[in-house]
Design a protein around this motif. Structure first.
Motif, PDB file in Angstrom:
ATOM      1  N   LEU A   4       3.499   2.866 -10.974  1.00  0.00           N
ATOM      2  CA  LEU A   4       2.387   3.604 -10.378  1.00  0.00           C
ATOM      3  C   LEU A   4       2.795   5.027 -10.022  1.00  0.00           C
ATOM      4  O   LEU A   4       2.072   5.991 -10.320  1.00  0.00           O
ATOM      5  CB  LEU A   4       1.904   2.867  -9.124  1.00  0.00           C
ATOM      6  CG  LEU A   4       0.792   3.536  -8.311  1.00  0.00           C
ATOM      7  CD1 LEU A   4      -0.515   3.526  -9.083  1.00  0.00           C
ATOM      8  CD2 LEU A   4       0.628   2.839  -6.960  1.00  0.00           C
TER       9      LEU A   4
ATOM     10  N   VAL B 158     -10.567   2.756  -9.597  1.00  0.00           N
ATOM     11  CA  VAL B 158      -9.266   3.312  -9.211  1.00  0.00           C
ATOM     12  C   VAL B 158      -8.230   2.207  -9.050  1.00  0.00           C
ATOM     13  O   VAL B 158      -7.104   2.327  -9.513  1.00  0.00           O
ATOM     14  CB  VAL B 158      -9.389   4.102  -7.890  1.00  0.00           C
ATOM     15  CG1 VAL B 158      -8.030   4.616  -7.434  1.00  0.00           C
ATOM     16  CG2 VAL B 158     -10.380   5.250  -8.049  1.00  0.00           C
ATOM     17  N   LYS B 159      -8.641   1.126  -8.427  1.00  0.00           N
ATOM     18  CA  LYS B 159      -7.698   0.073  -8.070  1.00  0.00           C
ATOM     19  C   LYS B 159      -7.224  -0.734  -9.269  1.00  0.00           C
ATOM     20  O   LYS B 159      -6.045  -1.108  -9.351  1.00  0.00           O
ATOM     21  CB  LYS B 159      -8.348  -0.868  -7.057  1.00  0.00           C
ATOM     22  CG  LYS B 159      -7.460  -2.013  -6.583  1.00  0.00           C
ATOM     23  CD  LYS B 159      -8.169  -2.846  -5.537  1.00  0.00           C
ATOM     24  CE  LYS B 159      -7.391  -4.107  -5.191  1.00  0.00           C
ATOM     25  NZ  LYS B 159      -6.135  -3.824  -4.485  1.00  0.00           N
TER      26      LYS B 159
ATOM     27  N   TYR C  10     -14.702   1.510  -6.303  1.00  0.00           N
ATOM     28  CA  TYR C  10     -13.313   1.385  -5.883  1.00  0.00           C
ATOM     29  C   TYR C  10     -12.462   0.727  -6.974  1.00  0.00           C
ATOM     30  O   TYR C  10     -11.303   1.110  -7.197  1.00  0.00           O
ATOM     31  CB  TYR C  10     -13.235   0.593  -4.581  1.00  0.00           C
ATOM     32  CG  TYR C  10     -11.826   0.401  -4.062  1.00  0.00           C
ATOM     33  CD1 TYR C  10     -10.955   1.479  -3.932  1.00  0.00           C
ATOM     34  CD2 TYR C  10     -11.361  -0.857  -3.689  1.00  0.00           C
ATOM     35  CE1 TYR C  10      -9.662   1.315  -3.455  1.00  0.00           C
ATOM     36  CE2 TYR C  10     -10.073  -1.036  -3.211  1.00  0.00           C
ATOM     37  CZ  TYR C  10      -9.227   0.052  -3.097  1.00  0.00           C
ATOM     38  OH  TYR C  10      -7.943  -0.129  -2.639  1.00  0.00           O
TER      39      TYR C  10
ATOM     40  N   SER D 198      -6.629  -1.240 -13.324  1.00  0.00           N
ATOM     41  CA  SER D 198      -6.516  -0.555 -14.622  1.00  0.00           C
ATOM     42  C   SER D 198      -7.348  -1.248 -15.691  1.00  0.00           C
ATOM     43  O   SER D 198      -7.743  -0.638 -16.682  1.00  0.00           O
ATOM     44  CB  SER D 198      -5.051  -0.510 -15.070  1.00  0.00           C
ATOM     45  OG  SER D 198      -4.508  -1.811 -15.159  1.00  0.00           O
TER      46      SER D 198
ATOM     47  N   ARG E  19      -3.037   3.546  -2.715  1.00  0.00           N
ATOM     48  CA  ARG E  19      -3.083   2.643  -3.865  1.00  0.00           C
ATOM     49  C   ARG E  19      -2.468   1.316  -3.434  1.00  0.00           C
ATOM     50  O   ARG E  19      -1.376   1.282  -2.853  1.00  0.00           O
ATOM     51  CB  ARG E  19      -2.310   3.239  -5.033  1.00  0.00           C
ATOM     52  CG  ARG E  19      -2.825   4.610  -5.460  1.00  0.00           C
ATOM     53  CD  ARG E  19      -4.260   4.554  -5.990  1.00  0.00           C
ATOM     54  NE  ARG E  19      -4.344   3.758  -7.196  1.00  0.00           N
ATOM     55  CZ  ARG E  19      -4.138   4.236  -8.434  1.00  0.00           C
ATOM     56  NH1 ARG E  19      -3.847   5.531  -8.601  1.00  0.00           N
ATOM     57  NH2 ARG E  19      -4.239   3.456  -9.484  1.00  0.00           N
TER      58      ARG E  19
ATOM     59  N   GLU F 134      -8.834  -2.076   3.043  1.00  0.00           N
ATOM     60  CA  GLU F 134      -9.493  -1.594   1.829  1.00  0.00           C
ATOM     61  C   GLU F 134     -11.003  -1.782   1.930  1.00  0.00           C
ATOM     62  O   GLU F 134     -11.780  -0.913   1.526  1.00  0.00           O
ATOM     63  CB  GLU F 134      -8.984  -2.361   0.611  1.00  0.00           C
ATOM     64  CG  GLU F 134      -7.562  -2.096   0.205  1.00  0.00           C
ATOM     65  CD  GLU F 134      -7.191  -2.898  -1.028  1.00  0.00           C
ATOM     66  OE1 GLU F 134      -7.294  -2.354  -2.145  1.00  0.00           O
ATOM     67  OE2 GLU F 134      -6.806  -4.074  -0.875  1.00  0.00           O
TER      68      GLU F 134
ATOM     69  N   ASN G  48       1.229   8.278 -12.063  1.00  0.00           N
ATOM     70  CA  ASN G  48       0.284   9.117 -11.317  1.00  0.00           C
ATOM     71  C   ASN G  48       0.955  10.252 -10.552  1.00  0.00           C
ATOM     72  O   ASN G  48       0.281  10.975  -9.822  1.00  0.00           O
ATOM     73  CB  ASN G  48      -0.511   8.245 -10.338  1.00  0.00           C
ATOM     74  CG  ASN G  48      -1.367   7.216 -11.035  1.00  0.00           C
ATOM     75  OD1 ASN G  48      -2.455   7.520 -11.518  1.00  0.00           O
ATOM     76  ND2 ASN G  48      -0.872   5.988 -11.098  1.00  0.00           N
TER      77      ASN G  48
ATOM     78  N   SER H 240       0.853  -1.191   0.000  1.00  0.00           N
ATOM     79  CA  SER H 240       0.000   0.000   0.000  1.00  0.00           C
ATOM     80  C   SER H 240       0.885   1.236   0.000  1.00  0.00           C
ATOM     81  O   SER H 240       1.822   1.340   0.796  1.00  0.00           O
ATOM     82  CB  SER H 240      -0.907   0.019   1.234  1.00  0.00           C
ATOM     83  OG  SER H 240      -1.708  -1.145   1.293  1.00  0.00           O
TER      84      SER H 240
END
Length: 567
Positions: free
Chosen positions: A73, A158-159, A155, A161, A50, A130, A77, A41
């Motif tokens: 990641l 976002v989590k 969720y 792709s 993330r 989560e 981002n 995380s």
């Protein structure tokens, strides 16, 4: 330059975390294959964490792949990885999806403490944090607690792709997995890596050994949290539902005042002048917006946000905030107002020595004779705190009269911490056995329940600390005979356990990072079974209890080892 620094930190932190777990991690058998499973995380105060997952037969390969995913990641981002947490899976249980649903339905809301994987490769898998941080489990239209398709898919946008779509119907006749993890957390500004508990009630809480230092840390951080909530006009940001960073819209002037009182308790320990400045703004807001006079020397606090109610407890907490401020700062700015509010309390007293709980403004007629028993304890405690400042005998005589009524009516059965506070204060001036006995009864019959309670319930620490303080007073006065039927050792054991257990309700970064906007709730205290609610009065009760614990139990000692939580 900043981006490269972030990438270097990812590599360094992962190396440190890998070294930490390498001696302990064991592969897990899933469907006849043995594999290592790890979650990473990554977060900071301004984003929801993330979470990356890697499963492989090679431990080294797991970390190589996690590093690649993390670097990708962060680059994609433009993330600033202030917080990093590693979870390795220690146990996996396969079960039919229908059995999972039943297990969730039978678990208290927000107390499901397992991770869930919907396939053996953990392609669709969520850590416990989560699940709770995104409200993936909540009450459904049928009133049962269950997986919430809409929140899960929200969720996943976002989590994942690849935009996997979650539908419960897809798993009706399939097996899924629940799992447990062991965790370590690293903050960028610290060299130290925190080991976290993995019990069914304590999962995700950082371990500590020096309880004195940790309690001082909690007091400092939560006092500063409340200070940040006070606006320039003196009004609090009342609170948040943490998962989605949603502000709590309503307001309660009683809790406004009691939170100012707790802030001054915190100030006594941390001595940050910003706290005093915020309390002054808060007191001025209280006076300007809520205090009215029925006659020249008698005042009441009006709850305008609740149709003009005058609550006995609101007058009391206003006095408590003012007297605490004056005691700590040494000035008497608010003495006349506090005295006028005290006369308001006495005006709400009945001939039999009980109290009217709620009046209606502007007519001052009775609205409710009884509402919350705590109002009465708050009222007499406030009168005692005022008496400590001005020595007006009227306040003390009224308290004695009320306490005689409470003893006659067995008010100890309510186990109200405010009454314990008041009893402690009263015996300073009138050390009668009856008052001591009441204070002990108020706590003793509740100790087993308090020791084993699975919710944090912060007023329990306040209640037990009041009893602890009272026992020391008894011994000073040679009244040990009153303790013949009181288990003092169990009281101390319960106090230390509750002080440690209450930490599961504190938003350390490793817990806050899974919420929508961690900066809003970081360093606040929350109520798990109320959707991780952080409200000013939630924070103040935790804070007050820890201040009492610090002053009376650990402040003068080098260290008290934290009890190991077996929950």
């Amino acid at each position: 330059m900043i981006a490269q620094t972030n990438l270097s930190y990812i590599t360094t932190a992962l190396t440190d975390l890998k070294e930490k777990i390498a001696p302990m991690i064991q592969p897990i058998q899933i469907e006849a294959e043995t594999k290592f499973i790890c979650f990473l995380s990554i977060g900071n105060p301004f984003i929801r964490a993330r979470v990356l997952c890697e499963i492989n037969q090679s431990f080294d390969k797991v970390f190589q792949n996690l590093e690649k995913k993390a670097i990708q990641l962060v680059r994609k981002n433009h993330l600033d990885p202030e917080w990093m947490k590693i979870d390795y899976v220690t146990n996996v249980e396969q079960l039919p999806f229908q059995q999972l649903e039943q297990k969730i339905a039978n678990t208290r809301r927000n107390y499901f403490r397992y991770g869930i994987a919907f396939d053996e490769q953990f392609q669709l898998a969520f850590l416990e944090q989560e699940i709770n941080g995104n409200a993936l489990i909540r009450q459904l239209p049928n009133k049962k607690i269950g997986l919430h398709d809409k929140n899960v898919n929200h969720y996943l946008k976002v989590k994942q792709s690849n935009k996997l779509l979650f539908m419960k119907e897809h798993y009706r006749n399939k097996n899924v997995y629940i799992f447990e993890t062991k965790s370590y957390f690293k903050e960028r500004t610290e060299e130290y890596i925190h080991e976290l508990y993995n019990g069914s009630l304590s999962n995700g809480l950082r371990k500590t050994t020096n309880m004195k230092d940790e309690v001082a840390h909690l007091i400092e951080k939560s006092t500063q949290f409340l200070t940040r909530q006070v606006g320039e006009n003196g009004k609090f940001q009342y609170g948040y539902f943490s998962a989605f960073g949603k502000s709590i819209a309503n307001y309660n002037i009683l809790r406004h005042a009691s939170s100012l009182y707790a802030m001054m308790e915190g100030y006594e320990i941390i001595r940050d002048e910003k706290v005093v400045q915020a309390v002054e703004r808060g007191l001025n807001y209280l006076i300007d917006s809520a205090i009215v006079y029925k006659k020249e020397d008698t005042a009441f606090v009006v709850e305008h946000a609740n149709n003009g109610e005058i609550k006995l407890g609101s007058n009391a907490t206003a006095i408590l905030a003012m007297t605490k401020y004056m005691t700590v700062t040494g000035n008497d700015n608010y003495l006349e107002i506090a005295q006028a509010l005290a006369r308001g309390i006495i005006e709400m007293k009945l001939p039999d020595s009980s109290f009217i709980h709620v009046l209606q403004y502007p007519g001052f007629e009775i609205k409710e004779m009884n509402r919350i028993i705590y109002y009465e304890g708050e009222a007499i405690f406030a009168l005692l705190r005022l008496y400590a400042l001005d020595k007006e005998s009227q306040w003390l005589e009224e308290v004695k009269d009320s306490f005689d009524y409470f003893i006659k009516k067995d008010y100890w059965k309510y186990h109200d911490h405010w009454l314990s506070y008041a009893a402690n204060e009263l015996v300073t001036y009138a050390p009668d056995d009856a008052y001591f006995e009441f204070g002990l009864k108020n706590c003793h019959n509740r100790l087993q329940f308090i020791y084993h309670r699975e919710t944090t319930f912060p007023t329990f620490l306040e209640l037990t600390m009041a009893a602890y303080k009272m026992i020391h007073r008894m011994k000073e006065l040679g009244k040990e005979y009153l303790l013949n039927n009181f288990d003092e050792d169990f009281l101390v054991e319960t106090i230390d356990r509750r002080a440690e257990f209450q930490r599961v309700g504190f938003f350390y970064p490793e817990q806050a990072m899974y919420m929508k906007q961690p900066s809003l709730i970081l360093d606040g205290f929350f109520i798990r079974h109320h959707s991780f609610r952080v409200r000013i009065d939630d924070v103040e009760h935790y804070l007050s209890g820890y201040c009492q614990y610090y002053h009376e139990r650990i402040g003068k000692q080098t260290n008290i080892e934290a009890p190991i939580l077996d929950v």
